[in-house]
Scaffold this active site. Structure first.
Site, PDB file in Angstrom:
ATOM      1  N   GLY A 121       0.623  -5.131   0.917  1.00  0.00           N
ATOM      2  CA  GLY A 121      -0.581  -5.239   0.080  1.00  0.00           C
ATOM      3  C   GLY A 121      -0.299  -5.886  -1.261  1.00  0.00           C
ATOM      4  N   ALA A 130       0.868  -1.181   0.000  1.00  0.00           N
ATOM      5  CA  ALA A 130       0.000   0.000   0.000  1.00  0.00           C
ATOM      6  C   ALA A 130       0.900   1.225   0.000  1.00  0.00           C
ATOM      7  CB  ALA A 130      -0.866  -0.004   1.248  1.00  0.00           C
ATOM      8  N   GLU A 132      -0.408  -9.485  -0.515  1.00  0.00           N
ATOM      9  CA  GLU A 132      -1.819  -9.819  -0.257  1.00  0.00           C
ATOM     10  C   GLU A 132      -2.620  -9.872  -1.558  1.00  0.00           C
ATOM     11  OE1 GLU A 132      -1.831  -6.659   2.710  1.00  0.00           O
ATOM     12  OE2 GLU A 132      -2.741  -8.040   4.127  1.00  0.00           O
ATOM     13  N   GLU A 148       4.740  -5.120   7.224  1.00  0.00           N
ATOM     14  CA  GLU A 148       3.960  -4.102   7.959  1.00  0.00           C
ATOM     15  C   GLU A 148       4.423  -3.943   9.408  1.00  0.00           C
ATOM     16  OE1 GLU A 148       2.684  -6.555   6.095  1.00  0.00           O
ATOM     17  OE2 GLU A 148       1.055  -5.779   4.832  1.00  0.00           O
TER      18      GLU A 148
END
Ligand code: COA
Length: 259
Positions: free
Chosen positions: A110, A66, A113, A133
């Site tokens: 992300g 992200a 993911e 993260e």
């Protein structure tokens, strides 16, 4: 302004979606997420497209996570709502056609993911994959704690999420996070060969396969078996099934139309 997402239709019923922010290692911001929804809508409705390949622009990154700059002033409720609105992970997972992640570099947070929300993953041996993260005082927020243990088991999920360490494409293959790791120069050829193999199959059978395999995650075995049996039987109503069986008996290659 440069398009943050490139969508191409290639030969043989294959489409490619490329996240195009190479100077930011293809980090996912709101603009990219919005464009991904648009691309999936269009490709989902396009009968000419049977398989989608998802990748990142340039030679450094698939997706480095992200966009962290968007976290800076975000407040909890806004963040929660933005993540609900921007659930491209669920959109990829429920997309009715197979999606292959072509992991060509950093595949982090992300990005990892999103790769896990795809149906298959092929990585370059030069890729670096992980859920870092924890370095930000966070945990994965787009399915990492849920999809990672399902793919690699609890121990590796704990290790990757708690240590934040990055692993190579080869290691990811060993632990089952990707199905194959190949030399960087072979990545595209490998993925396109796989996509072509899938794209000549019946689109209806592909959708049935995807939905049935995904049902295994949420259903107990007896219900999953019924779900599979229903799809199997439903496919007897399709022209593609008649074509597949006919072609086998006539010793020729089937031509599936998706009807
Ligand atoms: N969000 C926003 N920008 C990012 C980013 C992210 N997730 N990952 C990389 N970038 C940007 C960098 O800020 C830099 O931008 P700049 O040139 O304007 O400063 C550019 O991409 C190149 O990254 P850089 O850090 O200079 O490359 P590097 O080779 O030194 O390091 C990484 C590469 C992947 C190790 C490092 O960029 C990194 O740790 N990124 C964050 C990964 C992460 O934590 N992802 C999970 C987010 S929840």
């Amino acid at each position: 302004m440069r398009d943050v997402l490139l969508v191409e239709k290639l030969d043989g019923h294959i489409a490619r979606i490329t996240v195009n922010r190479p100077d930011k290692l293809n980090a996912l911001n709101g603009q990219v997420r919005c464009a991904v929804f648009g691309a999936l809508d269009a490709l989902g409705a396009d009968d000419d497209v049977r398989v989608v390949v998802l990748t990142g622009a340039g030679d450094r990154a698939f997706i480095a996570g992200a966009d962290i700059s968007e976290f800076k002033d975000a407040r909890p409720v806004e963040q929660y709502r933005a993540m609900q609105r921007g659930d491209i992970y669920g959109a990829v997972e429920s997309f009715p056609k197979p999606v292959i992640a072509m992991i060509n570099g950093f595949c982090l947070g992300g990005g990892c993911e999103l790769a896990m929300a795809c149906d298959m993953r092929v990585a370059s041996t030069a890729a670096r994959i992980g859920q870092p993260e924890i370095n930000l005082g966070l945990i994965p927020g787009a399915g990492g704690t849920q999809r990672l243990p399902r793919l690699v088991g609890e121990g590796w999920a704990m290790r990757l999420i708690m240590s934040g360490e990055l692993i190579t494409g080869e290691k990811a293959e060993q632990i089952g996070l990707v199905e194959a790791a190949v030399a960087p120069e072979e990545l595209e050829g490998h993925v396109m060969e796989l996509a072509s193999k899938i794209a000549v199959r019946s689109p209806l059978a592909l959708q049935a396969a995807k939905e049935s395999i995904m049902a295994a995650r949420r259903m107990p075995l007896d219900e999953g078996l019924k779900f599979e049996r229903s799809w199997f039987s439903l496919l007897f109503s399709t022209d593609d099934m008649a074509e597949g069986v006919g072609a086998f008996l006539e010793k020729r290659k089937p031509e599936f139309t998706g009807s």
